[in-house]
Design a protein around this motif. Sequence first.
Motif, PDB file in Angstrom:
ATOM      1  N   LEU A  52       7.680   3.995  -5.384  1.00 25.07           N
ATOM      2  CA  LEU A  52       6.582   3.546  -4.531  1.00 25.07           C
ATOM      3  C   LEU A  52       6.090   2.194  -5.028  1.00 25.07           C
ATOM      4  CD1 LEU A  52       4.522   4.010  -2.282  1.00 25.07           C
ATOM      5  CD2 LEU A  52       3.108   5.253  -3.944  1.00 25.07           C
ATOM      6  N   ASN A  53       6.085   1.201  -4.143  1.00 23.24           N
ATOM      7  CA  ASN A  53       5.596  -0.139  -4.459  1.00 23.24           C
ATOM      8  C   ASN A  53       4.300  -0.385  -3.705  1.00 23.24           C
ATOM      9  OD1 ASN A  53       5.168  -2.805  -5.044  1.00 23.24           O
ATOM     10  ND2 ASN A  53       7.148  -3.535  -4.315  1.00 23.24           N
ATOM     11  N   LEU A  54       3.203  -0.553  -4.453  1.00 19.62           N
ATOM     12  CA  LEU A  54       1.881  -0.801  -3.868  1.00 19.62           C
ATOM     13  C   LEU A  54       1.332  -2.153  -4.289  1.00 19.62           C
ATOM     14  CD1 LEU A  54       0.339   2.745  -4.451  1.00 19.62           C
ATOM     15  CD2 LEU A  54       1.045   1.792  -2.252  1.00 19.62           C
ATOM     16  N   SER A  55       2.179  -3.071  -4.651  1.00 22.26           N
ATOM     17  CA  SER A  55       1.735  -4.373  -5.150  1.00 22.26           C
ATOM     18  C   SER A  55       0.845  -5.077  -4.129  1.00 22.26           C
ATOM     19  CB  SER A  55       2.944  -5.259  -5.460  1.00 22.26           C
ATOM     20  OG  SER A  55       3.709  -4.706  -6.493  1.00 22.26           O
ATOM     21  N   VAL A 100      -3.309   6.753  -0.688  1.00 24.92           N
ATOM     22  CA  VAL A 100      -2.080   6.828  -1.482  1.00 24.92           C
ATOM     23  C   VAL A 100      -1.721   8.275  -1.781  1.00 24.92           C
ATOM     24  CG1 VAL A 100      -0.983   6.162  -3.654  1.00 24.92           C
ATOM     25  CG2 VAL A 100      -2.525   4.569  -2.498  1.00 24.92           C
ATOM     26  N   LEU A 101      -2.718   9.065  -2.157  1.00 25.73           N
ATOM     27  CA  LEU A 101      -2.457  10.471  -2.456  1.00 25.73           C
ATOM     28  C   LEU A 101      -2.018  11.233  -1.219  1.00 25.73           C
ATOM     29  CD1 LEU A 101      -5.428  11.229  -4.877  1.00 25.73           C
ATOM     30  CD2 LEU A 101      -3.072  10.661  -5.447  1.00 25.73           C
ATOM     31  N   LEU A 102      -2.543  10.842  -0.065  1.00 23.76           N
ATOM     32  CA  LEU A 102      -2.100  11.458   1.186  1.00 23.76           C
ATOM     33  C   LEU A 102      -0.628  11.155   1.441  1.00 23.76           C
ATOM     34  CD1 LEU A 102      -3.015  13.113   3.610  1.00 23.76           C
ATOM     35  CD2 LEU A 102      -3.655  10.992   4.750  1.00 23.76           C
ATOM     36  N   LEU A 103      -0.213   9.933   1.122  1.00 23.39           N
ATOM     37  CA  LEU A 103       1.206   9.590   1.233  1.00 23.39           C
ATOM     38  C   LEU A 103       2.061  10.461   0.311  1.00 23.39           C
ATOM     39  CD1 LEU A 103       1.274   5.685   1.370  1.00 23.39           C
ATOM     40  CD2 LEU A 103       2.286   7.219   3.051  1.00 23.39           C
ATOM     41  N   LEU A 104       1.628  10.595  -0.927  1.00 22.22           N
ATOM     42  CA  LEU A 104       2.396  11.384  -1.893  1.00 22.22           C
ATOM     43  C   LEU A 104       2.479  12.845  -1.476  1.00 22.22           C
ATOM     44  CD1 LEU A 104       1.090   9.917  -5.280  1.00 22.22           C
ATOM     45  CD2 LEU A 104       3.179   9.353  -4.060  1.00 22.22           C
ATOM     46  N   ASP A 105       1.390  13.367  -0.928  1.00 20.86           N
ATOM     47  CA  ASP A 105       1.385  14.771  -0.504  1.00 20.86           C
ATOM     48  C   ASP A 105       2.340  15.017   0.657  1.00 20.86           C
ATOM     49  OD1 ASP A 105      -0.460  15.424  -2.420  1.00 20.86           O
ATOM     50  OD2 ASP A 105      -2.190  15.228  -1.102  1.00 20.86           O
ATOM     51  N   ASN A 106       2.541  13.997   1.491  1.00 23.72           N
ATOM     52  CA  ASN A 106       3.320  14.195   2.704  1.00 23.72           C
ATOM     53  C   ASN A 106       4.736  13.638   2.631  1.00 23.72           C
ATOM     54  OD1 ASN A 106       1.459  15.302   5.038  1.00 23.72           O
ATOM     55  ND2 ASN A 106       0.207  13.911   3.809  1.00 23.72           N
ATOM     56  N   ARG A 145      -8.978   0.976  -5.055  1.00 20.14           N
ATOM     57  CA  ARG A 145     -10.174   1.452  -5.729  1.00 20.14           C
ATOM     58  C   ARG A 145     -10.308   2.954  -5.481  1.00 20.14           C
ATOM     59  NH1 ARG A 145      -9.673  -2.460  -7.919  1.00 20.14           N
ATOM     60  NH2 ARG A 145     -11.083  -4.216  -8.284  1.00 20.14           N
ATOM     61  N   ASP A 146     -10.751   3.657  -6.503  1.00 17.88           N
ATOM     62  CA  ASP A 146     -10.955   5.103  -6.364  1.00 17.88           C
ATOM     63  C   ASP A 146     -12.374   5.358  -5.862  1.00 17.88           C
ATOM     64  OD1 ASP A 146     -10.451   7.769  -6.408  1.00 17.88           O
ATOM     65  OD2 ASP A 146     -10.597   7.997  -8.582  1.00 17.88           O
ATOM     66  N   LYS A 147     -12.609   4.996  -4.620  1.00 20.25           N
ATOM     67  CA  LYS A 147     -13.965   5.068  -4.066  1.00 20.25           C
ATOM     68  C   LYS A 147     -14.478   6.497  -4.020  1.00 20.25           C
ATOM     69  CE  LYS A 147     -12.981   1.067  -1.115  1.00 20.25           C
ATOM     70  NZ  LYS A 147     -12.890   0.578   0.280  1.00 20.25           N
ATOM     71  N   GLN A 148     -13.634   7.430  -3.679  1.00 17.76           N
ATOM     72  CA  GLN A 148     -14.046   8.828  -3.535  1.00 17.76           C
ATOM     73  C   GLN A 148     -13.800   9.643  -4.799  1.00 17.76           C
ATOM     74  OE1 GLN A 148     -11.956  10.245  -0.092  1.00 17.76           O
ATOM     75  NE2 GLN A 148     -12.671   8.586   1.224  1.00 17.76           N
ATOM     76  N   ASN A 174      -0.361  -5.199   1.625  1.00 11.52           N
ATOM     77  CA  ASN A 174      -1.039  -4.608   2.765  1.00 11.52           C
ATOM     78  C   ASN A 174      -2.526  -4.495   2.455  1.00 11.52           C
ATOM     79  OD1 ASN A 174       0.892  -3.832   5.040  1.00 11.52           O
ATOM     80  ND2 ASN A 174       1.991  -3.068   3.256  1.00 11.52           N
ATOM     81  N   PHE A 175      -3.248  -3.667   3.227  1.00 11.43           N
ATOM     82  CA  PHE A 175      -4.698  -3.556   3.068  1.00 11.43           C
ATOM     83  C   PHE A 175      -5.134  -2.154   2.661  1.00 11.43           C
ATOM     84  CE2 PHE A 175      -4.373  -7.156   6.117  1.00 11.43           C
ATOM     85  CZ  PHE A 175      -4.958  -8.121   5.299  1.00 11.43           C
ATOM     86  N   ILE A 176      -4.278  -1.444   1.939  1.00 14.15           N
ATOM     87  CA  ILE A 176      -4.648  -0.118   1.446  1.00 14.15           C
ATOM     88  C   ILE A 176      -5.599  -0.314   0.275  1.00 14.15           C
ATOM     89  CG2 ILE A 176      -3.781   2.044   0.490  1.00 14.15           C
ATOM     90  CD1 ILE A 176      -1.096   1.421   1.821  1.00 14.15           C
ATOM     91  N   ASP A 177      -6.831   0.156   0.415  1.00 11.85           N
ATOM     92  CA  ASP A 177      -7.841  -0.112  -0.612  1.00 11.85           C
ATOM     93  C   ASP A 177      -8.441   1.147  -1.217  1.00 11.85           C
ATOM     94  OD1 ASP A 177      -9.225   0.779   1.545  1.00 11.85           O
ATOM     95  OD2 ASP A 177     -10.657  -0.877   1.636  1.00 11.85           O
ATOM     96  N   CYS A 178      -7.889   2.305  -0.906  1.00 18.56           N
ATOM     97  CA  CYS A 178      -8.453   3.552  -1.431  1.00 18.56           C
ATOM     98  C   CYS A 178      -7.325   4.466  -1.886  1.00 18.56           C
ATOM     99  CB  CYS A 178      -9.299   4.238  -0.363  1.00 18.56           C
ATOM    100  SG  CYS A 178     -10.146   5.714  -0.968  1.00 18.56           S
TER     101      CYS A 178
END
Length: 604
Positions: free
Chosen positions: A124-127, A111-117, A132-135, A103-107
């Motif tokens: 979890l597969n994010l291949s 991902v952390l928002l997914l884990l929190d919710n 990138r940890d932009k923030q 997919n196009f998840i780049d931040c």
Amino acid sequence: MAQQTFVEALRSKYCDDFESSAANDFVVDIVIFGPRPNRRSAKLTSLGLEDCDEDNGVVLNEPEFNYLTNVVLTNCQISKCGFPASSALDICPNVVDLDLSNNFIDCWSEVLLLLDNLPKLEFLNLSSNRLRDKQRCLQSLKRYHGKLNAIVLNNTGVRWQEVVNLAHHLPVLRDIHLCLNNYHSINIESHELASCFQGLECMRLNQNYFKQWDEIAKLSGISSLKTLILSGNPLQNIVYNSQRKLQSPRRQTSTNSPKVIEQKHGLLFLLQEKDNMLNNAVDSDSCYGSAGSTFDEKDCEIGQLVDDLITKCAADFQESLTHQWSSPETWTGEQTCPNHSLTLDKPTCLCQQTTDSRYLPNTIFTESSTDSELNDGLSTDSTNHKQDEEEFEEATPPFQGLESLCMSETKISGWTDLDEVVKFPSLYSFKIRNVPLGSEFTSMEDRRKIIVASLPNIMLLNGSEVSSDEHERSERFYIRRFNDAANPPSRYYKLIEKHGKVIPPKDLDLAKGFQQHATLSLMMDEKCIKTIEIQTKESVGKLKDICAATLKMPKNVMRLFHVSKNNQVVDEDDYEELFLESLPLSRYNMVDGDEIHIDIDFNI
């Protein structure tokens, strides 16, 4: 296809859209028979409203995808979460297995928002999401995700520091995939890797660019690691360094950590600078007076400035201590307490309400601490750390829990590397397919024998069980293979001590004396009635047909006996009857000059 959110992709795939189906003139009705689960009663119970019913005006809206536990949304152009203002608990609260690869998840914030919710998420597969940890949200991460035990980060380009920051907050992480990330090295210290991966059992580093074992050795302090997969890396050697130095875990979970020590020095420096500045102010009182300001005013300005710095440094110091002594990563085994709350002056477990010296930092500093106390604390911490580190180095062998190692498709080419594999204390499964090692053997069977003989501790080789009998046969083959070698491997001498000299087997020519054609004499009443030449691959039935045609009699009244020409004196035991018509003549070792005796029996 335009980019979309996680929620939009979820609804697009799993939501029943009858209007779109009808528009395409393709509708499938699925009817499920059986009792409907009483979800409403479960919801009421969770809210403490067991006795409530619809008449009380209680209206409970079930989550939209409450039934989903496994979700696969690959190649869906997902770039963000898109959760409603409430949370994902109103969408899919029971998801356990989530695949978001390609997919196009780049931040990492998404991902952390997914884990929190998704509180029940375990896999979890994010291949193939270029993360990138932009923030820099991983650096400030405080929440612990206690369910996630497996994460796939293949082809994400994730940095090692990001992996470490994330792993610190995944206390039950057991399996991590880091393949295809173009890693040439591991730029994290061994003690930090051991600290963040305290429960890790499997690490996959396939298809990267590691060349030297020194980089892999940085993982040797992860005592829980059982499976390490390194296939597809250009690794050229294996080295087991039993003397490798590992840092004491006390340094990782006490006030001796580098950050806390630096803050201690900062406090000491500021206190000393405050005294120096105030003394200088007293000495130069006349100067201040000439400038139109009094000593008291300057004293207040200097004191306020330094006090502010000391206050900030002390706050940072306290925060570091609180993090060190309240993080689940510093609590293991029976010490773990989900309700613990520790403070600087009295670290106390709420469930026991007792102060335990095991949980006390080496040195506790309060506002009334003097300079000498600070110095004494630094000295004591340094001494204690040195003693603990020396003890830890002696007690902890590298890769102490590693049971399975995969080195397939690497550049391993030396038999001495197998000598290093034997040194791993717990290793019993080893994979080493498609490597230059043993390329001089044309037979795959011979190559396996040499590898089995080199690895006495391995019970599974390339996925196949190695029995004790195979070990022994392989070891004897190993000795015969290197008997005449000018410089045999060191393993050869150990096997000589175990088995002694093994005599090479004699060369046996199994085809010696075998004839494709044989000239036979047909005998009847001790007289030769005919000489025939026949192929030895022909059957006994074919020979009977020839005899029947010669005598012009049915073959079912004949009995044939074979007599070898090598018999000088023929007796009854030398007559070998040819029973089975399907057997080839070669089974009787027929050669030129042998006789076939024909007996006619009309009573057969």
